[in-house]
Design an enzyme around this catalytic site. Structure first.
Site, PDB file in Angstrom:
ATOM      1  N   HIS A 106      23.575  55.705  47.003  1.00  0.00           N
ATOM      2  CA  HIS A 106      22.508  56.620  46.602  1.00  0.00           C
ATOM      3  C   HIS A 106      22.560  57.927  47.381  1.00  0.00           C
ATOM      4  O   HIS A 106      22.292  57.958  48.574  1.00  0.00           O
ATOM      5  CB  HIS A 106      21.152  55.910  46.819  1.00  0.00           C
ATOM      6  N   ASN A 110      13.128  57.005  49.483  1.00  0.00           N
ATOM      7  CA  ASN A 110      12.114  57.455  48.519  1.00  0.00           C
ATOM      8  C   ASN A 110      10.832  56.647  48.638  1.00  0.00           C
ATOM      9  O   ASN A 110       9.733  57.160  48.416  1.00  0.00           O
ATOM     10  CB  ASN A 110      12.659  57.370  47.088  1.00  0.00           C
ATOM     11  N   VAL A 133      25.014  58.556  35.546  1.00  0.00           N
ATOM     12  CA  VAL A 133      24.519  58.977  34.227  1.00  0.00           C
ATOM     13  C   VAL A 133      22.982  58.943  34.261  1.00  0.00           C
ATOM     14  O   VAL A 133      22.399  58.602  35.283  1.00  0.00           O
ATOM     15  CB  VAL A 133      25.076  58.101  33.073  1.00  0.00           C
ATOM     16  N   GLU A 166      19.055  58.191  34.179  1.00  0.00           N
ATOM     17  CA  GLU A 166      18.367  57.047  34.784  1.00  0.00           C
ATOM     18  C   GLU A 166      17.791  56.150  33.680  1.00  0.00           C
ATOM     19  O   GLU A 166      16.601  56.205  33.355  1.00  0.00           O
ATOM     20  CB  GLU A 166      17.246  57.579  35.713  1.00  0.00           C
ATOM     21  N   LYS A 179      23.070  52.682  31.536  1.00  0.00           N
ATOM     22  CA  LYS A 179      23.874  52.339  32.716  1.00  0.00           C
ATOM     23  C   LYS A 179      24.656  51.043  32.450  1.00  0.00           C
ATOM     24  O   LYS A 179      25.816  50.931  32.834  1.00  0.00           O
ATOM     25  CB  LYS A 179      22.984  52.224  33.957  1.00  0.00           C
ATOM     26  N   ASP A 236      32.356  62.492  31.461  1.00  0.00           N
ATOM     27  CA  ASP A 236      31.056  62.608  30.802  1.00  0.00           C
ATOM     28  C   ASP A 236      31.239  62.277  29.330  1.00  0.00           C
ATOM     29  O   ASP A 236      32.358  61.960  28.903  1.00  0.00           O
ATOM     30  CB  ASP A 236      30.451  64.013  31.014  1.00  0.00           C
ATOM     31  N   MET A 294      23.859  65.462  39.806  1.00  0.00           N
ATOM     32  CA  MET A 294      24.310  64.600  40.891  1.00  0.00           C
ATOM     33  C   MET A 294      25.814  64.326  40.802  1.00  0.00           C
ATOM     34  O   MET A 294      26.530  64.442  41.793  1.00  0.00           O
ATOM     35  CB  MET A 294      23.543  63.267  40.875  1.00  0.00           C
ATOM     36  N   SER A 304      18.374  56.016  41.360  1.00  0.00           N
ATOM     37  CA  SER A 304      17.401  56.269  42.426  1.00  0.00           C
ATOM     38  C   SER A 304      16.239  55.280  42.367  1.00  0.00           C
ATOM     39  O   SER A 304      15.462  55.199  43.306  1.00  0.00           O
ATOM     40  CB  SER A 304      16.895  57.704  42.357  1.00  0.00           C
TER      41      SER A 304
HETATM   42  P1  NAI Z   1      21.577  64.706  34.884  1.00  0.00           P
HETATM   43  O1  NAI Z   1      20.749  64.623  33.668  1.00  0.00           O
HETATM   44  O2  NAI Z   1      21.771  66.034  35.535  1.00  0.00           O
HETATM   45  O3  NAI Z   1      23.046  64.150  34.563  1.00  0.00           O
HETATM   46  C1  NAI Z   1      23.330  62.972  33.875  1.00  0.00           C
HETATM   47  C2  NAI Z   1      24.692  63.132  33.219  1.00  0.00           C
HETATM   48  O4  NAI Z   1      25.066  61.908  32.613  1.00  0.00           O
HETATM   49  C3  NAI Z   1      24.709  64.183  32.098  1.00  0.00           C
HETATM   50  O5  NAI Z   1      25.742  65.127  32.355  1.00  0.00           O
HETATM   51  C4  NAI Z   1      25.014  63.371  30.866  1.00  0.00           C
HETATM   52  O6  NAI Z   1      25.754  64.102  29.892  1.00  0.00           O
HETATM   53  C5  NAI Z   1      25.794  62.217  31.451  1.00  0.00           C
HETATM   54  N1  NAI Z   1      25.908  61.091  30.534  1.00  0.00           N
HETATM   55  C6  NAI Z   1      24.969  60.593  29.698  1.00  0.00           C
HETATM   56  N2  NAI Z   1      25.499  59.582  28.988  1.00  0.00           N
HETATM   57  C7  NAI Z   1      26.774  59.413  29.406  1.00  0.00           C
HETATM   58  C8  NAI Z   1      27.811  58.535  29.061  1.00  0.00           C
HETATM   59  N3  NAI Z   1      27.655  57.588  28.109  1.00  0.00           N
HETATM   60  N4  NAI Z   1      29.011  58.650  29.686  1.00  0.00           N
HETATM   61  C9  NAI Z   1      29.181  59.581  30.639  1.00  0.00           C
HETATM   62  N5  NAI Z   1      28.220  60.458  30.984  1.00  0.00           N
HETATM   63  C10 NAI Z   1      27.039  60.373  30.377  1.00  0.00           C
HETATM   64  O7  NAI Z   1      20.997  63.646  35.905  1.00  0.00           O
HETATM   65  P2  NAI Z   1      21.081  63.595  37.483  1.00  0.00           P
HETATM   66  O8  NAI Z   1      19.896  64.235  38.055  1.00  0.00           O
HETATM   67  O9  NAI Z   1      22.431  64.037  37.902  1.00  0.00           O
HETATM   68  O10 NAI Z   1      20.926  62.038  37.766  1.00  0.00           O
HETATM   69  C11 NAI Z   1      21.961  61.118  37.554  1.00  0.00           C
HETATM   70  C12 NAI Z   1      21.656  59.834  38.285  1.00  0.00           C
HETATM   71  O11 NAI Z   1      21.452  60.096  39.661  1.00  0.00           O
HETATM   72  C13 NAI Z   1      20.380  59.127  37.823  1.00  0.00           C
HETATM   73  O12 NAI Z   1      20.595  57.744  37.899  1.00  0.00           O
HETATM   74  C14 NAI Z   1      19.344  59.574  38.852  1.00  0.00           C
HETATM   75  O13 NAI Z   1      18.277  58.672  38.972  1.00  0.00           O
HETATM   76  C15 NAI Z   1      20.190  59.594  40.086  1.00  0.00           C
HETATM   77  N6  NAI Z   1      19.691  60.422  41.181  1.00  0.00           N
HETATM   78  C16 NAI Z   1      19.119  61.641  40.939  1.00  0.00           C
HETATM   79  C17 NAI Z   1      18.647  62.431  41.971  1.00  0.00           C
HETATM   80  C18 NAI Z   1      18.045  63.769  41.683  1.00  0.00           C
HETATM   81  O14 NAI Z   1      17.481  64.379  42.601  1.00  0.00           O
HETATM   82  N7  NAI Z   1      18.164  64.287  40.487  1.00  0.00           N
HETATM   83  C19 NAI Z   1      18.741  61.973  43.368  1.00  0.00           C
HETATM   84  C20 NAI Z   1      19.419  60.709  43.524  1.00  0.00           C
HETATM   85  C21 NAI Z   1      19.849  59.969  42.467  1.00  0.00           C
END
Ligand code: NAI
Length: 740
Positions: free
Chosen positions: A465, A515, A410, A412, A417, A353, A334, A444
């Site tokens: 979102h 959702n 980051v 979920e 967070k 990141d 995302m 989300s």
């Molecule tokens: P993802 O797992 O692909 O990415 C999360 C990223 O956060 C990773 O690159 C990780 O290294 C990074 N991270 C972890 N700890 C960190 C820190 N301390 N500082 C900086 N970065 C850090 O997850 P995704 O799918 O991108 O989801 C991210 C957020 O978006 C979540 O809150 C999720 O619920 C939300 N979301 C996801 C959707 C989906 O379809 N996957 C849709 C809408 C929202």
């Protein structure tokens, strides 16, 4: 005349410049049609007029077609209190007006040429098709097309008759059923226009044609006229209708009256002389316009999208925010997408990141998207490099300083967070932007007010979102926490509009709006599966509702492991209040067995490595729940469809009851852009309004008894039924604003 300026030159050519006063773009109101009739009559009766040239006085384009505001306001349906045939006749006459006037122009006896100096869509192209010669300027934004189908209509100003007679049935049907637009060179090669000239030379070229060749008779009014490629009675032409019918049925499942009526109009109209053909077209057009689908689609796809695109939910009185720099926290799926769309809008991005490699991975994703755009000719290499250069990938939180906004994406996880919010706010609320910056989370599922507790400025904290994949999905849900200020909301909307997405504003609640309404669709699919309904039947019924995919294939697309994770997190968070969904254990088992969905080629379906080979249903589902219903008669199919649609719609009604969403336009647009809710309905609450609240409640009562509490009608609906309200009459903000 108010809408056209006329000028007779020394050669006797009457130049008619279309320029509707007080509007940025020309549309055909009934008054403008009246002016065109005056022009046609003058051409017919005044001997000194040797020919007519139509053009536009607007810099925005030639003409966008019939005036939709007037159309939706009822000017095209004048039957009012009349009954039966008298009503039909009045409505037919109103709908036929455009055809009648365009035909007068076409048969005025003098050559008529059009100088298309900008976009000519819908009725704008249709009036051009009624001219004997079409010159198109080669402007970068100039295009012609008949996009009516996209708003639940079909071309009703002669387009469904003239276009097939001009370019053949197959090409015309493709153009009209997809609502495709053509740039100058394409329009010329398709034979839609006769000549393409440099911008500014259109009128000159049109006049030259009148002076040198000027033929006042349309091809279809000539004795030896033949439909290119053959009409319905020609062997080749007949084939096109057989195939075309099947294809359109497959795409639309009969949900769109406009698509069926388009086919009727072309098929029947091409078998008769032109003057009868346009009457046939108007009959089908009139019928289409009277359907709730057309009315709802015009409202949602035209007016509501436009209003939301201008920030209708934005609090007034807050100055517009310009975004110089945005920080994105978390460079995963995302975060990388958010960085991409932000940089595409010309904003500097700091992509943070936990280590350099993870941040770089996110930037690499942006690079991939840009490479694709370049390889498809959508962007130059220079522009792509410029966008990429706007993104800085780093693990250093200090780089956030000076940002106007942080978007946190980051993992979920509430604790994580909380921690990154504190870590990011330190540099964010320091220095020059300290007073104006805001913080958005892309969570989300976690309530915004809960996450805002970690913030030092909860009034600046908001949910932003996005939907996946971020570069493609147009909707962004903006979620208000308890303490979020109006100013923060205005800024969040400014950001979403700047990155060319459509914002809807919702209040905090589990799963927010999109959702929350979408999950019951997949859950209903699982319940059907557990009842013994064959998976093929479930997904077919799902597609027949007009949803882009059936519930089980949709689950595969989202990923079964993600859904299982959401289910277990929800169960944890809700405690005793959680009601398990039948089938969730079985899906968890599939995940444990390595069936994660489309992403690893195994889920409810098996996906062949070759993307062109169709997926097949995985037979193992039958061991988990033996199939007791492999087939269904039409009534049973209707019931399955109803369950899949109504379970979503009743959830939307609950969202209104709880104040999660407050504007029906946002619910409708959000449902279509967010999860592809049956577009033919005009959106999730337009569906309920079209069914009628009393009827909907009656069905919900029956379904609650048959299937359970999830169909229980909220009190709000009973109250609305008693008062004779609809969602738009009770909650409609646009109408109230107008009335005020
Ligand atoms: P993802 O797992 O692909 O990415 C999360 C990223 O956060 C990773 O690159 C990780 O290294 C990074 N991270 C972890 N700890 C960190 C820190 N301390 N500082 C900086 N970065 C850090 O997850 P995704 O799918 O991108 O989801 C991210 C957020 O978006 C979540 O809150 C999720 O619920 C939300 N979301 C996801 C959707 C989906 O379809 N996957 C849709 C809408 C929202």
């Amino acid at each position: 005349m108010e809408n056209f300026k006329t000028e007779l030159d020394a050669d006797g050519i009457l130049l008619c410049t279309f320029d509707v006063p007080g509007k940025t773009m020309n549309t055909f109101t009934k008054a403008a049609l009246g002016d065109l009739e005056t022009i046609a009559n003058r051409a017919k009766t005044e001997a000194e007029i040797k020919g007519v040239v139509l053009t536009s006085g607007k810099t925005t384009g030639f003409c966008a077609g019939a005036d939709l505001e007037e159309m939706l306001g009822g000017a095209w349906e004048v039957g009012g209190d009349l009954q039966g045939e008298a009503k039909l006749k009045a409505n037919f006459d109103a709908a036929f007006e455009m055809n009648r006037v365009y035909r007068l122009l076409e048969t005025c006896g003098k050559p008529v040429a059009v100088a298309i100096n900008g976009v000519a869509l819908g009725g704008g192209l249709e009036v051009s098709l009624a001219c004997h010669y079409r010159v198109m300027g080669n402007g970068p934004k100039t295009q012609v097309g008949l996009p009516e189908i996209k708003i639940g209509l079909f071309p009703g100003g002669g387009g469904s008759q003239r276009l097939p007679r001009l370019i053949g049935v197959q090409n015309a049907l493709l153009a009209m059923s997809e609502g495709k637009s053509f740039k100058p060179k394409e329009a010329l090669s398709q034979g839609i226009v006769h000549e393409v000239v440099d911008e500014g030379k259109e009128v000159e070229a049109a006049k030259t044609w009148i002076k040198t060749k000027g033929d006042p008779v349309a091809p279809w009014d000539k004795k030896d006229f033949k439909i290119p490629g053959g009409g319905p009675y020609h062997p080749a032409g007949a084939q096109i209708f057989i195939m075309g019918n099947a294809m359109l049925r497959k795409q639309s499942y009969g949900n769109y009256p406009a698509v069926l009526n388009l086919m009727h109009s072309v098929y029947e109209g091409l078998q008769v002389p032109f003057d009868t053909a346009i009457k046939i077209e108007s009959r089908f057009f009139c019928n289409t316009l009277a359907t709730p689908q057309a009315k709802a689609m015009i409202r949602t796809f035209f007016f509501s999208m436009q209003a939301l695109g201008k920030g209708s939910g934005r609090p007034a009185g807050v100055a517009k925010t310009e975004f110089a720099q945005v920080a994105v926290l978390g460079a995963g799926m995302m975060g990388a997408g958010i960085a991409y769309v932000t940089a595409m809008a010309g904003i500097k991005v700091v992509l943070v990141d936990r280590d350099q490699a993870s941040a770089d991975k996110g930037k690499a994703h942006c690079e991939d998207l840009l490479k694709k755009a370049v390889s498809r000719g959508k962007m130059t290499q220079d522009k792509a490099q410029g966008v990429l250069d706007l993104i800085t990938a780093t693990p250093d939180y200090a780089a956030i300083e000076g940002s106007d906004l942080v978007v946190e994406a980051v993992f979920e996880n509430t604790e994580l967070k909380d921690q990154v919010t504190r870590q990011a706010e330190a540099p964010l609320y320091k220095g020059a932007k300290a007073g104006s910056a805001i913080f958005g989370t892309n969570t989300s599922t976690i309530p915004i007010s809960l996450l805002a507790k970690a913030s030092s400025k909860p009034e600046n904290y908001i949910g932003i979102h996005f939907f996946s994949p971020v570069d493609k999905m147009l909707l962004v849900e903006i979620i208000l926490g308890e303490k979020t200020s109006d100013e923060t909301l205005a800024k969040a909307i400014d950001y979403v509009l700047k990155i060319k997405k459509t914002p809807i504003v919702v209040n905090d609640s589990r799963f927010f709006f999109a959702n929350r309404c979408f999950i019951p669709f997949t859950a209903e699919g699982m319940i059907m599966w557990s009842e013994g309904v064959a998976p093929a039947l479930i997904d077919n019924a799902g597609r027949m509702t007009g949803m882009p995919r059936g519930p089980l294939e949709m689950m595969d697309d989202v990923a079964l492991d993600l859904l299982t994770k959401i289910t277990s997190e929800t169960a944890k968070a809700m405690g005793d209040a959680y009601q398990p969904i039948p089938g969730e254990k079985e899906v968890a088992q599939m995940v444990a067995d390595g069936r994660l969905g489309r992403k690893n080629g195994k889920g409810f379906y098996d996906y062949p490595a070759d993307r062109n080979t169709p997926k097949t249903l995985w037979q193992g589902t039958k061991d988990m729940f033996p199939v007791t219903q492999a087939e269904a008669n039409p009534a049973e199919v209707e019931e399955l469809k109803k369950r899949l649609l109504y379970v979503q719609a009743v959830t939307a009604a609950r969202c209104f009851e709880e104040g999660v969403i407050t504007d029906p336009r946002e619910a409708d647009v959000g449902s279509i852009l967010g999860w592809g809710f049956a577009p033919w309905s005009g959106g999730i609450v337009s569906l309920i309004d079209a069914i009628g609240i009393p009827k909907f409640v009656e069905e919900l009562d029956r379904m609650e008894k048959a299937y359970g509490e999830r169909f229980k009608a909220p009190q709000l609906l009973r109250e609305m039924a008693a008062k004779g309200e609809t969602f738009y009459s009770r909650f409609g903000k646009a109408d109230k604003a107008k009335a005020a």
